[in-house]
Write an enzyme that holds these catalytic residues in place. Structure first.
Site, PDB file in Angstrom:
ATOM      1  N   ASP A 225     -13.238  14.257  63.738  1.00  0.00           N
ATOM      2  CA  ASP A 225     -12.557  14.834  64.908  1.00  0.00           C
ATOM      3  C   ASP A 225     -13.086  16.230  65.199  1.00  0.00           C
ATOM      4  O   ASP A 225     -12.318  17.188  65.368  1.00  0.00           O
ATOM      5  CB  ASP A 225     -11.041  14.873  64.671  1.00  0.00           C
ATOM      6  CG  ASP A 225     -10.263  15.038  65.975  1.00  0.00           C
ATOM      7  OD1 ASP A 225     -10.846  14.770  67.046  1.00  0.00           O
ATOM      8  OD2 ASP A 225      -9.083  15.415  65.918  1.00  0.00           O
TER       9      ASP A 225
ATOM     10  N   GLY B 203      -0.020  19.068  67.883  1.00  0.00           N
ATOM     11  CA  GLY B 203      -0.885  17.893  67.814  1.00  0.00           C
ATOM     12  C   GLY B 203      -0.074  16.622  67.755  1.00  0.00           C
ATOM     13  O   GLY B 203       1.149  16.624  67.920  1.00  0.00           O
ATOM     14  N   SER B 204      -0.777  15.514  67.522  1.00  0.00           N
ATOM     15  CA  SER B 204      -0.094  14.218  67.486  1.00  0.00           C
ATOM     16  C   SER B 204       0.881  14.125  66.329  1.00  0.00           C
ATOM     17  O   SER B 204       1.952  13.536  66.453  1.00  0.00           O
ATOM     18  CB  SER B 204      -1.137  13.094  67.369  1.00  0.00           C
ATOM     19  OG  SER B 204      -1.994  13.115  68.470  1.00  0.00           O
ATOM     20  N   PHE B 205       0.504  14.712  65.172  1.00  0.00           N
ATOM     21  CA  PHE B 205       1.321  14.568  63.978  1.00  0.00           C
ATOM     22  C   PHE B 205       1.945  15.876  63.518  1.00  0.00           C
ATOM     23  O   PHE B 205       2.660  15.894  62.522  1.00  0.00           O
ATOM     24  CB  PHE B 205       0.477  14.002  62.829  1.00  0.00           C
ATOM     25  CG  PHE B 205      -0.170  12.685  63.132  1.00  0.00           C
ATOM     26  CD1 PHE B 205       0.559  11.637  63.654  1.00  0.00           C
ATOM     27  CD2 PHE B 205      -1.528  12.489  62.911  1.00  0.00           C
ATOM     28  CE1 PHE B 205      -0.038  10.426  63.950  1.00  0.00           C
ATOM     29  CE2 PHE B 205      -2.140  11.280  63.190  1.00  0.00           C
ATOM     30  CZ  PHE B 205      -1.387  10.245  63.722  1.00  0.00           C
TER      31      PHE B 205
ATOM     32  N   GLY C 180       0.212  25.893  68.360  1.00  0.00           N
ATOM     33  CA  GLY C 180      -0.491  24.633  68.619  1.00  0.00           C
ATOM     34  C   GLY C 180       0.386  23.441  68.319  1.00  0.00           C
ATOM     35  O   GLY C 180       1.257  23.489  67.453  1.00  0.00           O
TER      36      GLY C 180
ATOM     37  N   VAL D  53       1.871  23.756  64.732  1.00  0.00           N
ATOM     38  CA  VAL D  53       1.336  24.866  63.937  1.00  0.00           C
ATOM     39  C   VAL D  53       2.019  26.150  64.391  1.00  0.00           C
ATOM     40  O   VAL D  53       2.079  26.454  65.584  1.00  0.00           O
ATOM     41  CB  VAL D  53      -0.191  24.982  64.101  1.00  0.00           C
ATOM     42  CG1 VAL D  53      -0.732  26.107  63.220  1.00  0.00           C
ATOM     43  CG2 VAL D  53      -0.872  23.669  63.735  1.00  0.00           C
TER      44      VAL D  53
ATOM     45  N   LYS E 268       1.179  24.490  59.217  1.00  0.00           N
ATOM     46  CA  LYS E 268       1.058  23.217  59.918  1.00  0.00           C
ATOM     47  C   LYS E 268       2.174  22.293  59.430  1.00  0.00           C
ATOM     48  O   LYS E 268       2.123  21.775  58.318  1.00  0.00           O
ATOM     49  CB  LYS E 268      -0.314  22.602  59.634  1.00  0.00           C
ATOM     50  CG  LYS E 268      -0.561  21.282  60.336  1.00  0.00           C
ATOM     51  CD  LYS E 268      -1.981  20.783  60.057  1.00  0.00           C
ATOM     52  CE  LYS E 268      -2.265  19.483  60.771  1.00  0.00           C
ATOM     53  NZ  LYS E 268      -3.656  19.013  60.535  1.00  0.00           N
TER      54      LYS E 268
END
Length: 827
Positions: free
Chosen positions: A673, A544-546, A542, A549, A564
């Site tokens: 979220d 994400g923005s920040f 995965g 993973v 993460k």
């Protein structure tokens, strides 16, 4: 000269107007005055020359309108007035009066109005060129133009934004010699009709870019075995690229950028060995870049920017020496290093790999790309210094290395690049003296902000003065003198400090454990590096923005973990890390994702490294279960689907988690979220809410208003799930939960391309509740009802089976409750 038949004056510098006395040339058959500077209007007297077969007045500065008298020339075969300033409309009766027309060229004028339907009566037309005018309205049927070879009508205002705009294409199926249909930059809407599969197999060019065309790319296009150009960019196309496009062996340019296409890039495109340009940028493609594209040995331009592509850059592709114009891979999720094969791009002009997740040092081989004029590498994680080999890029005009982890001194050779106009070195770790020559003389076009160890340069850069060597020596001498006076005191202090620091260092080197129980394993960067096989793309699960993973296995005890890793270079990543640690250190619940430990320190290059280590969830995210497609399963295994009972259980698990966060924690927590990708499922299909990077801690005031203690008040979350126009609150989480339930039982994502303008998942369900509820029910639930009725009746009896299937429709009541309460936008 009454017997003159042909009059050629093409390509001179003739000025003035076309004289009316030319009407006396009664025997004239050919009038060729193109490429001059003739002005005025087209003389009406030309209508008297009944033997005229060719009128060529292109590339002049003629104005006025098309004389109606020209309709008297029934023998006219060529009428070319392109590139003038002719105004007005096309004669309505053109098809009846000029039946022998073979070439009709009026492009690049100021003509307007509709295309006359009678044009279809010009049955001998070979070329119909109407481009670069102001024609509007519907394109008429062209069913009688059996000999039409090229139909060009770009840059007009044709079409009305209605579904039937492209119906005229069906009339072209009678044109057995058709080679080109060129209709870009108009107002065509609707979908491509299926009849395009019946167009002539001689079709070589199909261009409808920059319109408003919707729907999927028809697989019928795969029938055009002679197609050389396919331009469908800048529309609203959906779906995937048909794999049979890979059979179009003669295609030279394939342009599908700036649409809503998705899925993976078909490997079959690697069969297009004559491909010169491929543009798939600004879409929703995911997965890896197919290495098969390296088979396209003639490729000059490749644009895959602004997608969701992941994995490493294929070395075979980066070594494709035919790339001479543009290679754009920017704004994706690409990882790994920049392959050294980049040095094979020795004639490339533009290289853009910015805004990815690339790491490592800039390869020395980049210096072989001596024809580069633009190099954009910003927004990655490159480290080390700028290699000296870059000084070979003396033709560079734009260089962007911003937002990386580059260090060392700024090379002096950048100041002597003669063509360098834009230089961005901001937000790195450069140090030393900033040059004052070349591009560094222009503070507007040079950015060095965010490099705190730089000094000198022009005053406009607002850097501190550099300390000279003599000043440094003076300071050193003073310090030595001072040290000699108090050396005895310092000696004792240093011994004590040494003993203390040896004890303290042991404590500092332990990984941070954000409230983590002492029973949790203590892991360092090296252990995580080994567990994830060097944070390999094969273990990436995965992005994400920040953060990214990765799946991993701890070597010590074989524990499966999800790591993460925070992208510390991204603005807001540290804040997200702190908030997630703060939220997780005091919460513990069966339906919250279990954290094992936190690793905070440095990687082997000395860069900040922060990671959260979670228990690995065997069954992935709820999003994968709800929206997986057939290609996502392995081998011949059918895609897994959630049955009704599993969905109910997951919904209850998420409700328990929200109740705990909102009402049972010492300080109430709002998740902010909640969406399917943040709900993870373990081996027993128990749901766990995760990703606490946007949480907020709440304090209730006397008026039951909410005050944020962690960050600024404002809208947080993901579009489609976040409540419209609502600040952070428990109610906001409940709104997201309501949308989540609607998604679980309809199978529709609120961020699907279906929902545009004012249509949302919420109001779609609200409208369907009364009479059309089955239409929006997830097909999996309907299939479950049909496929399991027999076995259930046999195993538990008819009465119990009916009770079970009544529960399948219970979700209708759930939907109605949600729509009428939680999800109503006016409450």
């Amino acid at each position: 000269m009454p017997k003159l038949q042909e009059f050629y004056m093409k390509g001179n510098n003739l000025t003035g107007s076309v004289p009316s006395s030319i009407g006396n040339l009664s025997s004239l058959e050919v009038l060729f005055l193109s490429e001059n500077n003739l002005g005025g209007s087209i003389p009406q007297v030309l209508g008297r020359l009944t033997n005229l077969q060719i009128i060529a007045l292109a590339s002049n500065i003629l104005s006025g309108t098309i004389p109606s008298s020209l309709l008297n020339l029934s023998s006219l075969a060529v009428f070319d007035i392109a590139s003038n300033r002719i105004q007005g409309t096309l004669p309505v009766g053109i098809g009846f009066k000029l039946p022998n027309l073979e070439f009709f060229g009026v492009w690049q004028n100021q003509l307007d109005g509709p295309i006359p339907p009678t044009i279809s009566n010009c049955t001998k037309l070979d070329l119909l060129q109407l481009s670069f005018n102001r024609f509007y309205g519907k394109v008429p049927s062209l069913e009688k133009l059996h000999k039409l070879r090229k139909f060009l009508f770009t840059d007009n205002q044709l079409g009305s934004g209605k579904p039937e705009d492209l119906s005229f294409l069906c009339s072209l199926t009678n044109s057995t010699k058709l080679e080109m249909v060129w209709g870009e930059r108009n107002k065509f809407a609707g979908v491509l009709p299926k009849c395009i599969g019946n167009l002539s197999t001689t079709l070589a060019g199909f261009n409808f870019r920059e319109n408003q065309i919707t729907g999927e790319i028809s697989g019928e296009i795969g029938k055009f075995v002679n197609l050389k150009y396919l331009f469908m960019g800048s529309n609203q196309l959906l779906g995937v690229i048909p794999s049979n496009l890979g059979t179009l062996q003669d295609v030279g340019i394939l342009e599908l950028g700036d649409n809503n296409l998705g899925g993976t890039i078909p490997t079959s495109l690697g069969n297009l060995t004559k491909l010169v340009g491929l543009d798939l940028g600004s879409n929703n493609f995911y997965g890896q870049i197919p290495s098969h594209l390296s088979n396209c040995q003639s490729l000059n331009i490749l644009d895959l920017s602004n997608n969701h592509l992941s994995g490493a850059i294929p070395p075979q592709l980066m070594g494709l020496s035919s790339l001479t114009i543009i290679l754009n891979l920017s704004c994706n999720h690409l990882i790994g290093v920049l392959p050294t094969e980049v040095g094979n791009l020795r004639t490339l002009t533009v290289l853009d790999i910015s805004n990815n997740l690339l790491v490592g040092e800039i390869p020395n081989s980049l210096g072989y790309c001596t024809t580069l004029t633009s190099l954009r590498m910003g927004g990655n994680f490159f480290n080390g210094s700028i290699p000296q080999s870059i000084k070979s890029l003396r033709g560079i005009e734009e260089l962007d290395l911003s937002h990386n982890n580059l260090s060392g001194q700024i090379p002096k050779f950048l100041a002597v690049f003669p063509f360098l106009k834009l230089l961005n070195l901001s937000y790195n770790k450069f140090e030393g003296i900033l040059p004052c020559e070349g591009v560094f003389k222009n503070a507007t076009n040079t950015s060095i902000i965010g490099n705190n160890e730089l000094c000198g340069g022009l005053p406009e850069f607002h850097l501190p003065n550099c300390i000279s060597k003599s000043s440094k020596n003076t300071k050193i001498n003073i310090m030595i003198l001072f040290a000699s006076v108090i050396s005895g005191v310092l000696g004792i202090a240093l011994i004590l400090a040494f003993i203390y620091l040896r004890w303290f260092k042991k404590k500092v080197n332990e990984p941070i454990s954000s409230s983590m129980d002492d029973s949790y394993p203590k892991v360092l960067y090296g252990a995580l590096l080994k567990a994830t096989d060097g944070f390999s793309s094969a273990n990436l699960i995965g992005v994400g923005s920040f953060s990214s993973v990765y799946k991993g296995i701890l070597e010590d005890n074989g524990t499966a973990i999800a790591v993460k890793v925070l992208h510390m270079i991204r603005h807001g990543a540290m804040k997200s890390f702190i908030e997630e640690c703060e939220a997780l250190k005091n919460i513990k619940h069966r339906n919250l994702l279990k954290i094992l430990t936190v690793c905070s320190g440095s990687d082997y290059q000395g860069n900040d490294f922060k990671a959260l280590v979670y228990q690995f969830m065997d069954n992935g995210s709820l999003e994968w279960w709800l929206h997986q497609n057939a290609t996502s399963s392995h081998g011949n295994e059918l895609p897994k689907k959630l049955n009704f009972i599993q969905r109910i259980n997951i919904a209850i698990d998420v409700a328990y988690a929200l109740d705990y966060l909102h009402h049972q924690c010492h300080i109430p927590i709002v998740h902010c979220d909640l969406k399917p990708s943040n709900i993870l499922l373990d081996a027993e299909m128990v749901a766990h809410v995760g990703d606490f990077g946007l949480v907020k801690f709440l304090v209730e005031s006397s008026h039951d208003t909410i005050v944020n203690q962690m960050s600024s008040v404002g809208l947080r979350g993901t579009i489609g799930y976040a409540p419209p126009g609502c600040e952070v609150s428990r109610e906001g989480d409940m709104y997201s939960y309501g949308i989540l339930l609607l998604e679980m039982f309809t199978g529709l994502s609120p961020i699907d391309n279906t929902f545009q303008d004012n249509l949302t998942l919420h109001n779609l369900v609200a409208e369907a509740l009364s009479k059309r509820v089955l239409e929006i029910t997830d097909n999996v639930l309907l299939q479950e009802r049909e496929s399991h009725l027999g076995p259930i009746v046999l195993n538990i009896g008819f009465a119990k089976a009916m009770a079970y299937f009544k529960s399948v429709w219970l979700w209708c009541s759930i939907l109605e409750l949600l729509v009428r309460t939680v999800c109503l936008e006016d409450e």
